[in-house]
Design a protein around this motif. Structure first.
Motif, PDB file in Angstrom:
ATOM      1  N   ASP A  38       0.832  -1.208   0.000  1.00 31.91           N
ATOM      2  CA  ASP A  38       0.000   0.000   0.000  1.00 31.91           C
ATOM      3  C   ASP A  38       0.864   1.254   0.000  1.00 31.91           C
ATOM      4  OD1 ASP A  38      -2.268  -1.552   0.060  1.00 31.91           O
ATOM      5  OD2 ASP A  38      -2.557  -1.375   2.226  1.00 31.91           O
ATOM      6  N   ASP A  39       1.899   1.257   0.852  1.00 32.77           N
ATOM      7  CA  ASP A  39       2.776   2.412   0.981  1.00 32.77           C
ATOM      8  C   ASP A  39       3.490   2.696  -0.333  1.00 32.77           C
ATOM      9  OD1 ASP A  39       4.174   4.434   2.648  1.00 32.77           O
ATOM     10  OD2 ASP A  39       5.931   3.201   2.201  1.00 32.77           O
ATOM     11  N   GLU A  40       3.998   1.661  -0.978  1.00 32.21           N
ATOM     12  CA  GLU A  40       4.734   1.850  -2.218  1.00 32.21           C
ATOM     13  C   GLU A  40       3.820   2.289  -3.359  1.00 32.21           C
ATOM     14  OE1 GLU A  40       7.936   2.521  -4.295  1.00 32.21           O
ATOM     15  OE2 GLU A  40       7.952   1.907  -2.181  1.00 32.21           O
ATOM     16  N   LEU A  41       2.601   1.771  -3.379  1.00 32.94           N
ATOM     17  CA  LEU A  41       1.649   2.170  -4.416  1.00 32.94           C
ATOM     18  C   LEU A  41       1.345   3.670  -4.331  1.00 32.94           C
ATOM     19  CD1 LEU A  41      -0.312   1.436  -6.702  1.00 32.94           C
ATOM     20  CD2 LEU A  41      -2.039   0.946  -4.968  1.00 32.94           C
ATOM     21  N   ILE A  42       1.096   4.143  -3.100  1.00 31.94           N
ATOM     22  CA  ILE A  42       0.811   5.567  -2.898  1.00 31.94           C
ATOM     23  C   ILE A  42       2.023   6.411  -3.268  1.00 31.94           C
ATOM     24  CG2 ILE A  42       0.267   7.330  -1.173  1.00 31.94           C
ATOM     25  CD1 ILE A  42      -1.321   5.107   0.313  1.00 31.94           C
ATOM     26  N   ARG A  43       3.210   5.951  -2.865  1.00 32.94           N
ATOM     27  CA  ARG A  43       4.433   6.688  -3.192  1.00 32.94           C
ATOM     28  C   ARG A  43       4.684   6.733  -4.695  1.00 32.94           C
ATOM     29  NH1 ARG A  43       7.894   7.795   1.124  1.00 32.94           N
ATOM     30  NH2 ARG A  43       7.077   7.037   3.107  1.00 32.94           N
ATOM     31  N   ASP A  44       4.359   5.646  -5.400  1.00 34.55           N
ATOM     32  CA  ASP A  44       4.525   5.632  -6.855  1.00 34.55           C
ATOM     33  C   ASP A  44       3.628   6.677  -7.516  1.00 34.55           C
ATOM     34  OD1 ASP A  44       6.438   3.673  -6.865  1.00 34.55           O
ATOM     35  OD2 ASP A  44       5.038   2.018  -7.253  1.00 34.55           O
ATOM     36  N   VAL A  45       2.384   6.779  -7.023  1.00 30.50           N
ATOM     37  CA  VAL A  45       1.458   7.778  -7.570  1.00 30.50           C
ATOM     38  C   VAL A  45       1.995   9.189  -7.330  1.00 30.50           C
ATOM     39  CG1 VAL A  45      -0.841   8.791  -7.362  1.00 30.50           C
ATOM     40  CG2 VAL A  45      -0.583   6.305  -7.336  1.00 30.50           C
ATOM     41  N   VAL A  46       2.483   9.436  -6.114  1.00 32.49           N
ATOM     42  CA  VAL A  46       3.018  10.763  -5.786  1.00 32.49           C
ATOM     43  C   VAL A  46       4.266  11.047  -6.618  1.00 32.49           C
ATOM     44  CG1 VAL A  46       3.990  12.208  -3.963  1.00 32.49           C
ATOM     45  CG2 VAL A  46       2.060  10.708  -3.459  1.00 32.49           C
ATOM     46  N   ARG A  47       5.142  10.032  -6.785  1.00 38.55           N
ATOM     47  CA  ARG A  47       6.349  10.224  -7.604  1.00 38.55           C
ATOM     48  C   ARG A  47       5.998  10.618  -9.034  1.00 38.55           C
ATOM     49  NH1 ARG A  47       8.119   5.296  -5.085  1.00 38.55           N
ATOM     50  NH2 ARG A  47       9.699   5.707  -3.489  1.00 38.55           N
ATOM     51  N   SER A  48       4.988   9.947  -9.599  1.00 33.53           N
ATOM     52  CA  SER A  48       4.595  10.257 -10.978  1.00 33.53           C
ATOM     53  C   SER A  48       4.080  11.688 -11.085  1.00 33.53           C
ATOM     54  CB  SER A  48       3.531   9.268 -11.462  1.00 33.53           C
ATOM     55  OG  SER A  48       2.290   9.478 -10.806  1.00 33.53           O
ATOM     56  N   ARG A  49       3.353  12.148 -10.049  1.00 31.91           N
ATOM     57  CA  ARG A  49       2.864  13.522 -10.052  1.00 31.91           C
ATOM     58  C   ARG A  49       4.022  14.521  -9.928  1.00 31.91           C
ATOM     59  NH1 ARG A  49      -0.607  10.811 -11.553  1.00 31.91           N
ATOM     60  NH2 ARG A  49      -2.809  10.791 -10.959  1.00 31.91           N
ATOM     61  N   ILE A  50       5.036  14.148  -9.166  1.00 32.56           N
ATOM     62  CA  ILE A  50       6.209  15.013  -9.026  1.00 32.56           C
ATOM     63  C   ILE A  50       6.909  15.150 -10.365  1.00 32.56           C
ATOM     64  CG2 ILE A  50       8.519  15.183  -8.015  1.00 32.56           C
ATOM     65  CD1 ILE A  50       7.377  13.909  -5.466  1.00 32.56           C
ATOM     66  N   GLU A  51       7.087  14.037 -11.083  1.00 31.66           N
ATOM     67  CA  GLU A  51       7.739  14.069 -12.389  1.00 31.66           C
ATOM     68  C   GLU A  51       6.944  14.902 -13.386  1.00 31.66           C
ATOM     69  OE1 GLU A  51      10.788  13.073 -13.320  1.00 31.66           O
ATOM     70  OE2 GLU A  51      10.979  12.760 -11.153  1.00 31.66           O
ATOM     71  N   GLN A  52       5.630  14.768 -13.358  1.00 32.82           N
ATOM     72  CA  GLN A  52       4.786  15.559 -14.255  1.00 32.82           C
ATOM     73  C   GLN A  52       4.927  17.049 -13.955  1.00 32.82           C
ATOM     74  OE1 GLN A  52       0.762  14.067 -13.998  1.00 32.82           O
ATOM     75  NE2 GLN A  52       1.419  11.960 -14.408  1.00 32.82           N
ATOM     76  N   ALA A  53       4.958  17.375 -12.657  1.00 30.76           N
ATOM     77  CA  ALA A  53       5.101  18.787 -12.261  1.00 30.76           C
ATOM     78  C   ALA A  53       6.452  19.337 -12.703  1.00 30.76           C
ATOM     79  CB  ALA A  53       4.942  18.922 -10.756  1.00 30.76           C
ATOM     80  N   LYS A  54       7.515  18.528 -12.594  1.00 32.03           N
ATOM     81  CA  LYS A  54       8.842  18.974 -13.025  1.00 32.03           C
ATOM     82  C   LYS A  54       8.876  19.228 -14.522  1.00 32.03           C
ATOM     83  CE  LYS A  54      11.753  16.912  -9.416  1.00 32.03           C
ATOM     84  NZ  LYS A  54      12.821  15.916  -9.134  1.00 32.03           N
ATOM     85  N   LYS A  55       8.261  18.318 -15.290  1.00 35.98           N
ATOM     86  CA  LYS A  55       8.241  18.489 -16.751  1.00 35.98           C
ATOM     87  C   LYS A  55       7.485  19.748 -17.143  1.00 35.98           C
ATOM     88  CE  LYS A  55       8.631  13.556 -17.859  1.00 35.98           C
ATOM     89  NZ  LYS A  55       7.935  12.363 -18.418  1.00 35.98           N
ATOM     90  N   ARG A  56       6.362  20.020 -16.459  1.00 36.74           N
ATOM     91  CA  ARG A  56       5.602  21.230 -16.763  1.00 36.74           C
ATOM     92  C   ARG A  56       6.414  22.473 -16.426  1.00 36.74           C
ATOM     93  NH1 ARG A  56       1.131  18.137 -14.713  1.00 36.74           N
ATOM     94  NH2 ARG A  56       1.394  19.030 -12.631  1.00 36.74           N
TER      95      ARG A  56
END
Length: 325
Positions: A34-52
């Motif tokens: 559960d912890d890793e799944l949530i962290r993966d979602v947050v990581r993907s959002r961080i990468e998207q924010a960096k690209k923007r």
């Protein structure tokens, strides 16, 4: 959503048991999943924010921030060229995701109890809100965000946080040797700061601390009155303005529910907006009556946050209050 709910069970763990419980939970395969799944979602959002942010920086386009993560990344891009490490951003986002909801809910529970015990405060708050916003309509975050427009609402929210002590304390690691209350504390020491004590810093307690520590040190704010420091009294935050009207002043005394300095809670503005919005919405619609003593205990529960063991009130329509019904 079920993954977040399972992780959120940590908030029902007493503070003194948190570390051992977390120690064993981390050895649970379902918790790790559960912890890793949530962290993966947050990581993907961080990468998207960096690209923007990078795209905006390279193309010279306008800011496109539509969430707190975009704001953090875009600000960091402009000032330091994305110096934030992923682990730092991930830690901040996880805190924001979980701690932000439970702490506000706990503060609101205290607020409802405080207000039900102080009818005169409710009447003043209701009158201010009706004067500014009228009745029978939705209010916006922009409307409750201004302390100039609704000083009594601001005072009520700050007084709730001062007395609620939702967060027991915080720790900080010293970056250099320091002298605290006359005692030498070496660099690298983890210091526990009790936030609730600051909210009750009155003349006598300040004098005792001053006698033990640094006699020449002066407070940067006012000190609460020893006679009523334990009372729920929003008026303590108000002073006379230039036109004779009461205005809110954060300099009246100490209260640090969100911490201090660069490591203070970066979600504090959102938390205050949420608290004021909910308080205003409730106060415009209902008068809060106390319930029978067996449902209105003063017992508290100290888990990850501090909250009332029970929180019940009776809702009364303001028209019934006005007509004595």
């Amino acid at each position: 959503m079920q993954h977040m709910e399972r992780i959120s069970t940590l908030f029902n763990t007493p503070t003194f048991l948190l570390r051992p419980v977390l120690f064993f939970l981390k050895r649970s395969s379902s918790f790790r999943r559960d912890d890793e799944l949530i962290r993966d979602v947050v990581r993907s959002r961080i990468e998207q924010a960096k690209k923007r942010a990078i795209n905006v920086n390279e193309t010279g386009g306008s800011e496109i921030a539509d969430c707190i993560l975009d704001l953090i990344v875009e600000k960091d891009m402009k000032e330091t060229g994305l110096s934030y490490k992923e682990d730092e951003l991930l830690g901040e986002m996880m805190d924001y995701l979980f701690a932000g909801s439970d702490t506000t809910a706990s503060a609101l529970s205290f607020g409802v109890k405080f207000l039900s015990k102080h009818p005169s405060v409710q009447i003043k708050l209701h009158e201010e809100l009706v004067s500014n916003f009228g009745t029978n309509r939705l209010i916006s975050y922009d409307e409750v965000g201004s302390a100039e427009k609704t000083p009594y609402l601001e005072a009520v929210a700050n007084e709730i946080l001062r007395l609620a002590q939702v967060g027991a304390g915080m720790t900080r690691e010293l970056l250099e040797d320091m002298v605290i209350l006359g005692k030498h504390v070496p660099k690298g020491t983890e210091v526990l700061f009790l936030t609730g004590f600051a909210g009750r810093l009155a003349t006598k307690s300040w004098g005792a601390a001053k006698a033990r520590g640094s006699p020449s040190f002066k407070p940067s704010k006012g000190l609460w009155d020893d006679e009523d420091v334990e009372e729920f009294k929003p008026e303590r935050w108000l002073i006379d303005g230039p036109d004779g009207q009461k205005v809110f002043s954060s300099k009246q005394g100490y209260s640090v529910p969100f911490g201090l300095g660069p490591k203070s809670c970066f979600g504090q503005k959102l938390a205050m907006l949420e608290l004021k919005m909910i308080l205003a919405t409730i106060s415009l619609a209902f008068f809060l009556n106390e319930v029978p003593a067996e449902l209105n205990t003063s017992e508290l529960v100290q888990k990850l946050t501090r909250k009332p063991a029970e929180c019940y009130v009776s809702l009364v329509d303001w028209e019934d209050v006005k007509h004595g019904r």
